[in-house]
Scaffold this motif. Structure first.
Motif, short mmCIF file in Angstrom:
data_model
loop_
_atom_site.label_atom_id
_atom_site.label_comp_id
_atom_site.label_asym_id
_atom_site.label_seq_id
_atom_site.Cartn_x
_atom_site.Cartn_y
_atom_site.Cartn_z
N ASN A 198 48.04 32.86 -19.20
CA ASN A 198 48.97 32.13 -20.07
C ASN A 198 48.24 31.11 -20.94
O ASN A 198 48.50 30.98 -22.14
N CYS A 199 47.28 30.43 -20.33
CA CYS A 199 46.51 29.44 -21.10
C CYS A 199 45.70 30.16 -22.19
O CYS A 199 45.74 29.74 -23.37
N LEU A 200 45.04 31.25 -21.82
CA LEU A 200 44.22 32.00 -22.80
C LEU A 200 45.09 32.54 -23.94
O LEU A 200 44.71 32.47 -25.11
N ASN A 201 46.28 33.08 -23.60
CA ASN A 201 47.15 33.61 -24.65
C ASN A 201 47.61 32.49 -25.59
O ASN A 201 47.74 32.70 -26.80
N SER A 202 47.76 31.28 -25.05
CA SER A 202 48.16 30.15 -25.93
C SER A 202 46.97 29.74 -26.81
O SER A 202 47.13 29.03 -27.81
N MET A 203 45.77 30.23 -26.48
CA MET A 203 44.57 29.95 -27.31
C MET A 203 44.37 31.07 -28.33
O MET A 203 43.42 31.06 -29.10
N GLY A 204 45.26 32.10 -28.27
CA GLY A 204 45.15 33.21 -29.22
C GLY A 204 44.66 34.51 -28.61
O GLY A 204 44.46 35.49 -29.32
N ALA A 205 44.47 34.53 -27.29
CA ALA A 205 44.03 35.77 -26.65
C ALA A 205 45.20 36.74 -26.58
O ALA A 205 46.36 36.36 -26.80
N GLN A 206 44.87 38.02 -26.32
CA GLN A 206 45.94 39.04 -26.21
C GLN A 206 45.80 39.74 -24.86
O GLN A 206 45.11 40.75 -24.73
#
Ligand code: EPZ
Length: 433
Positions: A198-206
């Protein structure tokens, strides 16, 4: 040497807050290295392991502003001028190995000390290296450290021989900046993996599928900063609930995600404790008429957590009947048995099996904590024991719990710090490593 002096036999009662998750915030702190922008992490517990991770990031050249009283971390990695970590810094804590994936992804090179074996087992990192090698990284292991280089990571299909939490985290982090798609199978499904994703996706990860054993990551050219609040610590929540039950009390833990406690709550109910949700983010546990013996087998999530096995064994030491505890995740995670037995428990260890013959009571004694969760187990036993216990090696407890003794004190526990010269501590059985 710091010690805790615990006067046992007092039923703990009341409501207590659970801190942010150690095992969620450590990989998330590593993940902030995947961008040169600033990330703010909130709900960070003030732990020795968190402070070690902060030193690791500073050793890599990141700037870190930490406000422990607010549980706030602001990390700005910048260009990460340093990609090699000295052994004295990273060797102290296995979780520092979690910077491997981010550094390979961002800087295409890394040099880290191999995390040594520790009290609970050899804890190799072969699954981390195998997964990253499948993405094109090359490793050279020499003199106790691993050097990794990559000409740019490629997405890959990876199958983990074992659902390793750390390997899953390192591979996910590396895959966020790889070229193409990574499919990770037999991945760990712990809630801390979901929080990291969730943290990574909020950084733009997919990332899709975190929390299941099949995770798909589409690489992206770069990630940005974010603001992320860490999930509650399910292991600390379980430990506090067990403190209520083992002392014959009645405790409500607040700031928890009940869903993450299912296996513990089921096992407590099976053992005769009274367990109920006390609101959307609170759970209550109280001792029933009596605690009866139950068999326990640790498994990867959602099975019973290995990180709560020592603490639950302390409860079984006082249960009616004989319990069998099987530790399937680590090969040497019964080092708390010696301390429990010196308090009057009757526990026999055979390899990964421990046979616990419940006793009507335990008696306080001087005991040495062998590791973090062993320290928690001995603390719980001391809270239930008759008389006084001196717990040595309290620094183990501080790796994973912030001011636990104060919060237990708010529930009625009688715990105080004492300090003695080291030689006085040598009069007890096993000395904390
Ligand atoms: C994480 O450790 C946790 N630590 C541990 O919590 C937890 O006990 C463990 O996961 C299992 O849930 C953090 O998250 C910081 P693993 P990790 O890789 O990632 C073997 C605590 O008390 N293995 O899932 O190191 C390994 O030897 C700590 O908070 C390999 O063989 O755990 C072990 O037997 C203790 N090769 C098993 O897998 C590898 O490459 C589980 O290890 C990696 C692991």
């Amino acid at each position: 040497m710091e010690q805790l002096l615990i006067r046992g036999g007092i039923p703990l009662r009341g409501r207590v807050q659970v801190n942010g998750s150690k095992n969620a915030c450590l990989p998330i702190i590593a993940a902030t290295l995947l961008t040169n922008e600033s990330t703010i992490v909130e709900g960070v517990p003030d732990l020795l392991d968190v402070r070690t991770m902060i030193s690791v990031l500073k050793g890599l050249g990141a700037s870190v502003d930490y406000q422990p009283e607010r549980g706030l971390l602001r990390i700005t990695p910048g260009d990460l001028p340093q990609t090699a970590l000295p052994a004295d810094l990273a060797g102290r804590m296995r979780a520092s190995f979690l910077v491997l994936g981010p550094l390979l992804a961002r800087k295409k090179e890394v040099q880290l000390p191999l995390p040594g074996g520790c009290a609970i087992g050899s804890r190799p990192v072969d699954l981390h290296l195998k997964g990253l090698a499948a993405m094109g990284a090359c490793f050279n292991i020499a003199k106790g450290s691993v050097e990794g280089i990559s000409g740019g990571l490629q997405g890959a299909r990876i199958y983990l021989d074992f659902p390793s939490v750390g390997a899953t985290e390192n591979i996910i982090m590396a895959a966020t900046l790889a070229r193409g798609t990574t499919i990770l199978e037999n991945a760990a499904t712990e809630p801390e993996i979901v929080d990291l994703a969730n943290c990574l996706n909020s950084m733009g990860a997919q990332i899709v599928g975190a929390g299941t054993s099949r995770i798909r990551i589409e690489g992206v050219p770069q990630l940005g900063g974010t603001r992320h609040v860490v999930i509650p610590d399910r292991i600390e929540a379980g430990t506090l609930l067990l403190a209520g039950v083992i002392t014959g009390g009645d405790v409500v833990v607040e700031h928890v995600l009940p869903d993450h406690l299912k296996s513990l709550l089921a096992k407590l109910t099976e053992a005769g404790a009274v367990v109920e949700e006390a609101g959307p983010s609170a759970v209550r546990a109280a001792a029933g008429d009596r605690i009866t013996a139950v068999d326990l087998k640790t498994m990867p999530y959602p099975g019973f957590s290995t990180d709560l096995q020592p603490q639950f064994m302390a409860l079984l030491a006082l249960a009616e009947g004989t319990s069998m505890v099987i530790e399937t995740v680590f090969e040497n995670r019964f080092r708390h048995v010696e301390g429990l037995n010196s308090m009057g428990a009757q526990i026999k260890v055979e390899g990964r099996h421990a046979i616990v013959q419940g006793r009507p009571s335990l008696t306080g004694a001087p005991v040495a904590a062998p590791d973090l969760r062993g320290a928690a187990a001995l603390l719980l036993a001391a809270l239930a024991a008759e008389g006084e216990t001196k717990l040595y090696g309290v620094h183990h407890l501080w790796r994973g719990h912030s001011r636990l003794e104060e919060r237990l004190g708010s529930l009625g526990a009688r715990i105080e710090f004492v300090s003695e010269e080291p030689e006085q501590a040598l009069n007890i059985g096993s000395h904390s490593g």
